[in-house]
Design a protein around this motif. Structure first.
Motif, short mmCIF file in Angstrom:
data_model
loop_
_atom_site.label_atom_id
_atom_site.label_comp_id
_atom_site.label_asym_id
_atom_site.label_seq_id
_atom_site.Cartn_x
_atom_site.Cartn_y
_atom_site.Cartn_z
N LYS B 3 -4.67 -46.78 3.02
CA LYS B 3 -4.62 -45.88 4.17
C LYS B 3 -3.96 -44.58 3.79
N LEU B 4 -4.40 -43.53 4.43
CA LEU B 4 -3.76 -42.24 4.35
C LEU B 4 -2.85 -42.12 5.56
N VAL B 5 -1.58 -41.92 5.31
CA VAL B 5 -0.58 -41.83 6.38
C VAL B 5 -0.13 -40.39 6.49
N MET B 95 0.83 -39.40 2.65
CA MET B 95 0.98 -40.37 1.57
C MET B 95 -0.13 -41.40 1.67
N ILE B 96 -0.37 -42.06 0.54
CA ILE B 96 -1.41 -43.08 0.46
C ILE B 96 -0.69 -44.42 0.23
N ALA B 97 -1.07 -45.43 1.01
CA ALA B 97 -0.40 -46.72 0.91
C ALA B 97 -1.41 -47.86 0.90
N GLU B 98 -1.01 -48.98 0.30
CA GLU B 98 -1.79 -50.20 0.39
C GLU B 98 -1.90 -50.63 1.84
N ALA B 99 -3.02 -51.25 2.20
CA ALA B 99 -3.18 -51.72 3.57
C ALA B 99 -3.92 -53.05 3.57
#
Lengths: 99, 99
Positions: B3-5, B95-99
């Motif tokens: 995901k892009l947060v 930021m980019i995070a695992e989802a």
């Protein structure tokens, strides 16, 4: 819906963080009443390549702010919250957002 | 999934932010290719009553980091990204995070 967003700063010992999170913290979170959705994972980076502001991020969705408040006040919510101090050596920031 | 947060700082004119976000930015985001889930809303507060670190938060889910990268590089992704400068007077952090 509303969500509780937890962002974790870089821990002193990332493998220890990861191990504790997966084996101890996730089971505690999953016991929280009223929890509708749970998502947690590492921050992988930023689109422009600048340093990521956090190491890890978790989100807990609830049907309403009332449900979230009740969940956090429950024995299970308190246990999960207390556990954060056991592994979040880089700090943890919590916020509540519309979802 | 990833995901892009996007977290937005407090804008100079909150009603103008809200109006632009709903009427202009959401339609641009919804055109982004590969987008699997989109969620956006105000930060309501913090569990301990301390000031919320952000005003607003959005998340865009994709099947993979490759899909996210392609989406951000697309004309639609570029248009949505460029629009952020039109309303995010309090700044935006991605930021980019695992989802």
């Amino acid at each position: 819906m509303v969500k509780l967003v937890v962002t974790y700063g870089a821990p002193d010992d990332p493998p220890a963080f990861d191990q504790h999170y997966a084996s101890t913290h996730v089971p505690l979170v999953e016991k929280i009443p009223n929890l509708r959705r749970f998502e947690a994972g590492k921050v992988l980076g930023t689109p422009d390549g600048s340093p990521a502001p956090f190491y890890f991020m978790a989100e807990l969705w609830f049907d309403s702010a009332q449900d979230l408040e009740a969940a956090m006040g429950s024995a299970e919510g308190q246990a999960a919250g207390a556990d954060v101090g056991n592994f979040a050596t880089g700090g943890a920031t919590l916020m509540i957002a519309e979802a």
